[in-house]
Design an enzyme around this catalytic site. Structure first.
Site, short mmCIF file in Angstrom:
data_model
loop_
_atom_site.label_atom_id
_atom_site.label_comp_id
_atom_site.label_asym_id
_atom_site.label_seq_id
_atom_site.Cartn_x
_atom_site.Cartn_y
_atom_site.Cartn_z
N THR A 67 0.83 -1.32 0.02
CA THR A 67 -0.12 -0.06 -0.09
C THR A 67 0.76 1.29 -0.19
O THR A 67 2.17 1.36 0.50
CB THR A 67 -0.96 -0.14 1.16
OG1 THR A 67 -1.79 -1.20 1.22
CG2 THR A 67 -1.72 1.21 1.57
N GLY A 107 -10.14 -3.82 2.63
CA GLY A 107 -9.25 -3.86 3.62
C GLY A 107 -9.32 -2.65 4.90
O GLY A 107 -10.17 -2.00 4.78
N GLY A 130 -0.15 -3.07 5.74
CA GLY A 130 0.18 -4.39 6.46
C GLY A 130 -0.95 -5.09 6.07
O GLY A 130 -1.98 -4.83 5.22
N1 ASP Z 1 -3.37 -2.91 4.17
C1 ASP Z 1 -3.50 -3.07 2.75
C2 ASP Z 1 -4.90 -4.16 2.86
O1 ASP Z 1 -5.02 -4.84 3.86
C3 ASP Z 1 -2.32 -3.87 2.13
C4 ASP Z 1 -1.02 -3.32 2.19
O2 ASP Z 1 -1.00 -2.70 3.16
O3 ASP Z 1 -0.25 -3.49 1.43
O4 ASP Z 1 -5.59 -4.01 1.92
#
Ligand code: ASP
Length: 306
Positions: A175, A205, A227
């Site tokens: 992200t 998410g 995360g």
């Molecule tokens: N937090 C994001 C999600 O769970 C993923 C990421 O941080 O890459 O959609």
């Protein structure tokens, strides 16, 4: 401050990909510096910084979004203004190059905080957003990453394309996020993502959830998380960080230390965050091996690293 995801990032050690990530982060930080130095607002700054990261296909947001179980892009994003506590968010959207810009229009022009799927697309159409074709998002890297995940029936986080991850061994997240404090002391935060590789159709998410993956309050701090999203939703981590400052009267660095320990202790959570507090002090913390991030504190030198 900006980030481009947390995780193991083993595949970017000592190779040109590492340089590529850091160059991406550095140029976005310098862009943010210019906006703030010329009197731009924190909100404007985080929107523009997140947009640039969305345009860069190495990051899992906008053009570089990962693919869901159907091999399609479904993006989530949110932006929050610390002066007004207004927020704008989108979830499960496709064909929009810059979801964070749509989130900003929702913040500014709608009476709502979040719009999803086809409702968000209709709102985008009303506000004359351009729609980009599906192939805008389908880079060969993303297709290969998805094919491997799909073949092995695994869900994963972006930065784990070397060894695709499941819930227990996933190690890399991609992200993007930005937080800023402007010369008036206003704070703002933005988070944007394609989510998790091979995620279920319709999965949302933490990134678009105010208080989970993003939060800003002028009285406390601005936060953007990355995360395993479910861990951040279950701990309401962005708001928890703000509450540590508001109710426990911690400063930003102390709140960051307590917050990351809380994430680990409560849910064995994997990921991290960037945080700028109301005094403009920058903190980053993560439970993964690394997190791509950088900051410019009080207009000083640029730091960039993993
Ligand atoms: N937090 C994001 C999600 O769970 C993923 C990421 O941080 O890459 O959609």
């Amino acid at each position: 401050m900006v980030h481009g995801g947390a995780g193991a990032l083993d595949n970017v050690n000592n190779d040109k990909e590492a340089v590529r990530y850091l160059e991406g982060i550095r140029s976005v930080l310098e862009h943010g510096r210019r906006i703030l130095e010329s009197g731009g607002s924190a909100l404007e700054t985080v929107e523009q910084c997140a947009s640039l990261l969305e345009d860069d296909p190495v990051f899992n947001a906008g053009a570089g979004s990962v693919l869901n179980e159907d091999g399609k892009v479904e993006m989530d994003a949110a932006i929050m203004c610390g002066a007004s506590l207004k927020g704008g968010a989108v979830a499960g959207i496709t064909n929009i190059a810059n979801p964070i810009q749509l989130a900003r229009v929702i913040l500014a022009e709608s009476e709502h905080v979040m719009l999803i799927g086809s409702g968000a697309q209709r709102f985008a159409d009303h506000w004359n957003f351009d729609f980009v074709p599906d192939h805008y998002f389908l880079t060969s890297d993303r297709v290969a990453q998805w094919e491997e995940a799909h073949r092995t029936h695994r869900m994963g986080l972006d930065h784990d394309d070397v060894e695709l991850l499941d819930r227990m061994n996933s190690d890399k997240y991609g992200t993007v996020g930005a937080v800023a404090r402007d010369s008036k002391g206003n704070l703002a935060a933005a988070t944007s993502t394609g989510g998790i590789v091979n995620k279920r159709y319709g999965r949302v998410g933490d990134s678009p959830i105010l208080g989970a993956g993003v939060y800003a309050d002028n009285d406390t701090c601005a936060v953007s998380c990355t995360g395993f999203g479910e861990d951040f939703m279950r701990t309401a981590l962005a708001k928890t960080l703000s509450d540590l400052i508001e109710f426990k009267t911690l400063d930003g660095p102390a709140a960051a230390r307590e917050g990351i320990a809380y994430l680990a202790r409560k849910v064995n959570g994997r990921g991290g965050f960037i945080l700028v507090d109301k005094q403009g002090y920058c903190s980053a913390a993560y439970t993964t091996k690394k997190m791509i991030h950088g900051w410019i504190e009080h207009g000083g030198q640029t730091f960039c690293g993993f």
